[in-house]
Design a protein around this motif. Structure first.
Motif, PDB file in Angstrom:
ATOM      1  N   HIS A 126      -2.970   3.302   5.796  1.00  0.00           N
ATOM      2  CA  HIS A 126      -2.722   1.996   5.131  1.00  0.00           C
ATOM      3  C   HIS A 126      -3.246   0.851   5.834  1.00  0.00           C
ATOM      4  O   HIS A 126      -3.091  -0.156   5.757  1.00  0.00           O
ATOM      5  CB  HIS A 126      -1.303   1.909   5.010  1.00  0.00           C
ATOM      6  N   LYS A 132      -0.774   8.823   1.341  1.00  0.00           N
ATOM      7  CA  LYS A 132      -2.287   9.114   1.230  1.00  0.00           C
ATOM      8  C   LYS A 132      -3.170   8.003   2.051  1.00  0.00           C
ATOM      9  O   LYS A 132      -3.002   7.185   1.811  1.00  0.00           O
ATOM     10  CB  LYS A 132      -2.636   8.936  -0.397  1.00  0.00           C
ATOM     11  N   SER A 191     -11.001  -0.407   0.422  1.00  0.00           N
ATOM     12  CA  SER A 191     -11.694   0.836  -0.235  1.00  0.00           C
ATOM     13  C   SER A 191     -10.748   1.386  -1.436  1.00  0.00           C
ATOM     14  O   SER A 191     -11.607   1.505  -2.555  1.00  0.00           O
ATOM     15  CB  SER A 191     -11.950   2.020   0.705  1.00  0.00           C
ATOM     16  N   ARG A 192      -9.703   1.618  -1.398  1.00  0.00           N
ATOM     17  CA  ARG A 192      -8.938   2.011  -2.686  1.00  0.00           C
ATOM     18  C   ARG A 192      -9.102   0.941  -3.748  1.00  0.00           C
ATOM     19  O   ARG A 192      -8.873   1.692  -4.862  1.00  0.00           O
ATOM     20  CB  ARG A 192      -7.414   2.302  -2.129  1.00  0.00           C
ATOM     21  N   ALA A 229      -8.655   0.820   4.589  1.00  0.00           N
ATOM     22  CA  ALA A 229      -8.491   1.912   3.548  1.00  0.00           C
ATOM     23  C   ALA A 229      -7.964   1.113   2.329  1.00  0.00           C
ATOM     24  O   ALA A 229      -8.168   1.636   1.338  1.00  0.00           O
ATOM     25  CB  ALA A 229      -7.539   2.843   4.185  1.00  0.00           C
ATOM     26  N   VAL A 230      -7.331   0.264   2.353  1.00  0.00           N
ATOM     27  CA  VAL A 230      -6.638  -0.467   1.351  1.00  0.00           C
ATOM     28  C   VAL A 230      -7.955  -0.911   0.456  1.00  0.00           C
ATOM     29  O   VAL A 230      -8.017  -0.992  -0.715  1.00  0.00           O
ATOM     30  CB  VAL A 230      -5.717  -1.572   1.607  1.00  0.00           C
ATOM     31  N   SER A 233       0.709  -1.299  -0.085  1.00  0.00           N
ATOM     32  CA  SER A 233      -0.036   0.002   0.076  1.00  0.00           C
ATOM     33  C   SER A 233       0.794   1.168   0.146  1.00  0.00           C
ATOM     34  O   SER A 233       0.717   2.148  -0.687  1.00  0.00           O
ATOM     35  CB  SER A 233      -0.968   0.091   1.193  1.00  0.00           C
ATOM     36  N   TRP A 284       0.623   3.949  -2.848  1.00  0.00           N
ATOM     37  CA  TRP A 284      -0.174   5.079  -2.697  1.00  0.00           C
ATOM     38  C   TRP A 284       0.592   6.064  -1.747  1.00  0.00           C
ATOM     39  O   TRP A 284       0.140   7.012  -1.403  1.00  0.00           O
ATOM     40  CB  TRP A 284      -1.644   4.920  -2.239  1.00  0.00           C
TER      41      TRP A 284
END
Length: 192
Positions: free
Chosen positions: A133, A130, A140-141, A137-138, A123, A127
């Motif tokens: 991590h 941003k 979602s990305r 969040a991962v 991650s 990214w």
């Protein structure tokens, strides 16, 4: 490259004070992402599971009451890992690998070194700084849904993490022969 995607659930956050109550893992061999080779077990702790952990994980004292001991489960996990595999967990170097090392020391289990990495490394490489991590969040990305998968249950988290690692790995390199992030060293029980 042979990988073991794994996750632990524990009675708290401190490896020196808290205990493992669940381990789940999935084998990935030579880039074949197949949940057919899977390991999961509850672990019988010496102390009661705090109520806030039961609320978070859904794991009750009744579920672990007749589970195998930490020594038995860690040895079974080590046999599942086998030789020459890289262990991957989310926040794995700071959390999961430390719990394994501490439990081995606490129970007098001889250890062997194994390569290990924290999936947050993927991650960070993709990214940068941003948005954090954490696993949520991962996911979602990457556009991965946790719907229908029990979060904070090692079995569900391993399924989600395996898909996240697969997608991040292939963003960084199309080959599963070489790892696109730096490896570290951890310990697991020595094989007899």
């Amino acid at each position: 490259m042979n990988l073991i995607i794994f996750d632990l659930e524990t009675t708290g956050l401190l490896p020196s004070q808290h205990e493992i109550i669940q381990i789940a893992a999935m084998k990935v061999q030579n880039g074949r992402w197949d949940a057919g080779e899977y390991f999961d077990s509850y672990v019988r702790p010496e102390n009661h599971i705090p109520s806030f952990i039961t609320k978070l994980t859904g794991i009750t004292q009744a579920q672990v009451a007749d589970a195998p001991s930490p020594v038995d489960v860690l040895m079974q996990f080590s046999r599942f890992v086998g030789q020459n595999a890289t262990l991957i967990a989310h926040n794995g170097l700071r959390f999961d690998m430390r719990f394994i090392a501490e439990n081995c020391m606490r129970h007098g289990i001889p250890v062997r070194e194994t390569s290990a990495l924290d999936s947050r490394s993927f991650s960070r490489k993709i990214w940068g700084g941003k948005g954090g991590h954490g696993l949520d969040a991962v996911l979602s990305r990457l556009g991965l849904s946790s719907e229908g998968v029990k979060r904070h249950d090692a079995r569900g988290d391993v399924q989600l993490l395996a898909e996240a690692v697969k997608q991040m790995w292939t963003r960084l390199t199309p080959s599963f022969k070489d790892c696109p992030v730096d490896l570290s060293v951890g310990v697991i029980p020595a094989l007899a």
